[in-house]
Design an enzyme around this catalytic site. Structure first.
Site, PDB file in Angstrom:
ATOM      1  N   CYS A  63     -23.115  10.121  43.089  1.00 36.33           N
ATOM      2  CA  CYS A  63     -21.631  10.843  42.555  1.00 36.33           C
ATOM      3  C   CYS A  63     -20.358   9.090  42.843  1.00 36.33           C
ATOM      4  CB  CYS A  63     -21.474  12.245  42.703  1.00 36.33           C
ATOM      5  SG  CYS A  63     -22.483  13.265  41.923  1.00 36.33           S
ATOM      6  N   ARG A  80     -20.140  13.201  38.184  1.00 31.89           N
ATOM      7  CA  ARG A  80     -20.831  13.858  39.203  1.00 31.89           C
ATOM      8  C   ARG A  80     -22.284  13.408  38.531  1.00 31.89           C
ATOM      9  NH1 ARG A  80     -24.680  19.215  38.928  1.00 31.89           N
ATOM     10  NH2 ARG A  80     -25.969  19.049  40.635  1.00 31.89           N
ATOM     11  N   ILE A 130     -28.876  15.451  39.966  1.00 31.78           N
ATOM     12  CA  ILE A 130     -30.155  15.279  40.678  1.00 31.78           C
ATOM     13  C   ILE A 130     -31.175  15.934  41.370  1.00 31.78           C
ATOM     14  CG2 ILE A 130     -31.052  13.682  42.619  1.00 31.78           C
ATOM     15  CD1 ILE A 130     -30.178  12.296  40.302  1.00 31.78           C
ATOM     16  N   ILE A 131     -30.318  16.838  42.087  1.00 26.78           N
ATOM     17  CA  ILE A 131     -30.943  18.099  42.504  1.00 26.78           C
ATOM     18  C   ILE A 131     -30.115  19.605  42.051  1.00 26.78           C
ATOM     19  CG2 ILE A 131     -30.864  19.769  44.572  1.00 26.78           C
ATOM     20  CD1 ILE A 131     -31.693  17.106  46.196  1.00 26.78           C
ATOM     21  N   GLY A 189     -24.277  11.340  47.077  1.00 26.43           N
ATOM     22  CA  GLY A 189     -24.975  10.620  47.932  1.00 26.43           C
ATOM     23  C   GLY A 189     -25.753  12.213  48.454  1.00 26.43           C
ATOM     24  N   GLU A 190     -27.116  11.951  48.823  1.00 27.46           N
ATOM     25  CA  GLU A 190     -27.918  12.543  48.986  1.00 27.46           C
ATOM     26  C   GLU A 190     -28.371  13.461  50.873  1.00 27.46           C
ATOM     27  OE1 GLU A 190     -28.839  14.441  46.256  1.00 27.46           O
ATOM     28  OE2 GLU A 190     -28.381  12.858  44.887  1.00 27.46           O
ATOM     29  N   ASP A 212     -27.724  20.500  47.303  1.00 29.83           N
ATOM     30  CA  ASP A 212     -27.452  19.772  48.807  1.00 29.83           C
ATOM     31  C   ASP A 212     -26.079  20.281  49.208  1.00 29.83           C
ATOM     32  OD1 ASP A 212     -26.653  18.170  47.219  1.00 29.83           O
ATOM     33  OD2 ASP A 212     -28.141  16.089  48.598  1.00 29.83           O
ATOM     34  N   SER A 217     -36.295   2.072  47.085  1.00 26.70           N
ATOM     35  CA  SER A 217     -36.242   0.441  47.770  1.00 26.70           C
ATOM     36  C   SER A 217     -36.489   0.574  49.172  1.00 26.70           C
ATOM     37  CB  SER A 217     -35.258   0.452  47.305  1.00 26.70           C
ATOM     38  OG  SER A 217     -35.208  -1.337  46.835  1.00 26.70           O
ATOM     39  N   GLY A 218     -36.424  -0.740  49.545  1.00 31.25           N
ATOM     40  CA  GLY A 218     -37.619  -1.088  50.889  1.00 31.25           C
ATOM     41  C   GLY A 218     -35.934  -1.691  51.887  1.00 31.25           C
TER      42      GLY A 218
END
Length: 651
Positions: A2, A50, A53-54, A80-81, A105, A371-372
């Site tokens: 967000c 916002r 996502i959750i 964030g998460e 969360d 992603s890595g």
């Protein structure tokens, strides 16, 4: 994921201040197009956009929470998460009787802060920048995740403190809090050398960033008090004889657990996929949790500058549906003003352009991607990490001889074999290594900048970081430096900005505290090594050796020992040809940066590059990116065509 914005005032939150904060939130709409909300009391205004996502139907922000005796004590905004939020909620309920009104969360953060205080930030696994306001103590608590995945800007003036997810929103409140918008000449010089603006600086002198791994406490009328809660260390020790396989399993298990937690979402999760081991490993592990995983990659029309074929082969090998975006030179050039607007401060990494395009394509299919990023810093993946090994003979020379070698290198013509080796071998690690970005020599910088200050060097940034790693092996010191510089200044900025520009959440499972705890103990000979493996009996000296061993059987063989490439950009060729030369020349001519750069010197660089006498592509791109930024944020000569995203929540 967000966008947050807040204003802690010294003279109260009148209607005008609330209106100004609410209006500045439009700069953040791309970070959260699903909902918009504000809250305020007599000292603080919070605004929030916002991206759901959750707990899609609940967990609205700004969020109010408190213990039973004062259920509205705290106000929270959070970007964030938190991937271990279920475990945190369960522990708080069990040990403290905490009660929750949502399934998300966000409440886990504010409840953890209530019961654990500042220690809560050490207990959270995730990416975050959040603000908690205590209506009883009148104290504001700001925090940012350990690695700096999520941004948080702060500006304090005579009338209060503003903080937010993007700098542009703070610029809109500059007069409200009482700050000027002058540029920082030292930050400009740092940017020109490093290709990014190092934390905590920004190009605006009165706006700074809360650094990664830090939290701050604020009260009305007082400056922030910043505390560092996380300092990465590399306590590497040799693997005990016969322990290699168990240590590889530790890496595998930590990464498996991290990916599993990063898959927690109430929306569709996809994965970026280049031709390298890092993103392939993440995608392969994600497939275990979502057999319908969609992977995304990008490339260019020019041969040799695309990993599309390798990524497609990897997607087929793990069974993922694969989506490709090919970017043309015309698309590349046309997108630059919009991309720079989203960046806030310039980042002269051309790889962010294809990242923007692949994020735009991915957002048509999913709302979250894995992603890595971070694997190279944690496990020793950059080829430059081999340098201390190649320069070991110089370590045994007396200082006077090393310096003599450096003077000898100065007299050797450019392009002569061995010149660079002598030059770099003559310097200490602290002198020669300041991250992956090495664009300008002092002589080149002196020619390019109008106000070159020799006392302002990369060591302003790197010396305090190197001071923390004395006695470590040189590769560990380079990794440690990159965590504080290149990773959070370039890699994570472009990852956050380019995905959020498209209302897409990017998650990075390698940058997890539990993965880092395992990676930090990997010894030097398990990072950079000439060892052979059963899958690559003739492998050359390789990087990330332990990680590659840990991923045997997970990553397809054609990727396991492949050299790192990423999303390469044919910038060197385009700046010499019709694709970008005219565009670059126009930027130099029209830019109002004559007081910053010697335009005649820059034009000569462009001409030399076109003629093939020198490769100035990285230096030119650094300056051109700044010129576009200056045209947008200072001159207002360039007005990007920003199309605010309107995406469905259901993805």
């Amino acid at each position: 994921m967000c966008g947050l914005l807040g204003l802690l005032t010294t003279d109260g939150t009148g209607d005008d201040a609330v209106t100004r904060v609410d209006g500045a939130m439009h700069c953040l709409r791309h970070r959260g197009p699903d909902e918009h909300g504000t809250w305020h009391d007599e000292d603080l205004i919070l605004g929030f956009n916002r991206l759901s996502i959750i707990d899609l139907e609940h967990s609205h922000q700004p969020l109010r929470w408190g213990p039973p005796e004062n259920p509205g004590r705290y106000a929270l905004t959070f970007n964030g998460e938190i991937y271990n939020y279920l475990e945190v909620r369960a522990e708080l309920a069990r040990d403290h009787g905490a009660e929750f009104n949502t399934e998300g969360d966000s409440e886990a953060i504010v409840a953890a802060y209530h019961y654990w205080g500042a220690e809560a930030v050490r207990r959270l696994r995730g990416m975050f920048a959040f603000a908690v306001w205590d209506t009883e103590t009148r104290e504001l608590f700001l925090a940012r995740d350990p690695f700096g995945i999520k941004p948080l800007f702060i500006a304090t003036g005579t009338n209060g403190t503003a903080f937010g997810s993007e700098k542009k929103s703070l610029l809109e409140l500059a007069d409200v809090i009482g700050i000027d918008t002058e540029l920082d000449p030292r930050a400009i010089e740092h940017y020109t050398v490093l290709q990014y603006v190092p934390e905590p600086e920004t190009l605006h002198a009165r706006i700074r960033r809360l650094e990664s791994g830090c939290y701050a406490r604020l009260e009305p009328g007082k400056a922030p008090e910043v505390t560092r809660y996380f300092t990465p260390t590399f306590p590497a020790a040799p693997f005990a004889p016969g322990s290699e396989q168990s240590r590889y399993r530790e890496i595998t298990e930590a990464l498996e657990d991290s990916v599993a937690k990063h898959m927690r979402a109430d929306v569709t999760v996809g994965s970026f996929l280049s031709g390298g081991i890092d993103s392939t490993a993440i995608a392969a592990l994600a497939m275990r949790h979502n057999p319908n995983l969609i992977t995304f990659t990008t490339g260019f029309e020019r041969e040799g500058y695309s990993e599309v074929d390798v990524a497609a082969e990897s997607a087929a090998a793990i069974g993922a549906r694969h989506v490709v975006k090919v970017v043309s030179p015309a698309e590349f050039a046309a997108a630059i003003p919009e991309i720079v607007w989203y960046l806030d401060d310039p980042v002269a990494d051309p790889a962010l352009v294809p990242l923007w395009f692949v994020a735009k394509e991915a957002r048509k299919h999913v709302k979250v991607v894995l992603s890595g990023e971070g694997a190279d810093e944690l496990f020793g993946g950059y080829t430059i990490y081999r340098e201390p090994i190649s320069l070991r003979p110089f370590d045994h020379l007396p200082t006077v001889l090393r310096r003599a070698a450096g003077k000898l290198s100065d007299r050797i013509p450019e392009g002569t074999r061995g010149k660079s080796l002598l030059h770099r071998g003559s310097m200490t690690l602290e002198e020669r290594y300041y991250g992956n970005a090495r664009s300008f020599s002092d002589a080149q910088l002196r020619a390019a900048l109008r106000d070159f200050r020799p006392e302002w060097t990369h060591q302003d940034v790197t010396a305090p970081i190197y001071a923390q790693s004395r006695g470590w092996d040189p590769v560990a010191r380079m990794q440690h430096l990159d965590l504080f510089t290149w990773l959070r200044g370039d890699i994570l900025v472009k990852a956050d900005k380019m995905t959020m520009a498209n209302s897409l959440e990017l998650r990075v499972p390698f940058l997890d505290p539990e993965v880092f705890a395992v990676a930090s103990r990997v010894p030097l000979d398990q990072k950079i090594t000439t060892r052979r493996t059963k899958r690559a009996a003739s492998a050359p000296s390789t990087t990330k050796y332990a990680l590659r061993r840990a991923l045997e059987g997970i990553v397809p063989p054609h990727v396991l020992h492949r050299a790192k490439l990423g999303f390469p950009v044919p910038l060197r060729h385009w700046l010499r040809g019709t694709e970008l030369f005219d565009w670059a020349h126009q930027q130099i001519v029209e830019s109002g940066t004559d007081h910053i750069f010697d335009k005649a010197a820059i034009t000569r660089m462009l001409t030399e590059h076109r003629d093939g006498s020198s490769d100035h592509s990285r230096r030119l791109w650094t300056i051109l990116t700044f010129m576009v930024w200056h045209g947008i944020f200072v001159e207002q000569r360039i007005v990007p065509q920003i199309q605010e995203p309107l995406y469905p929540v259901s993805l």
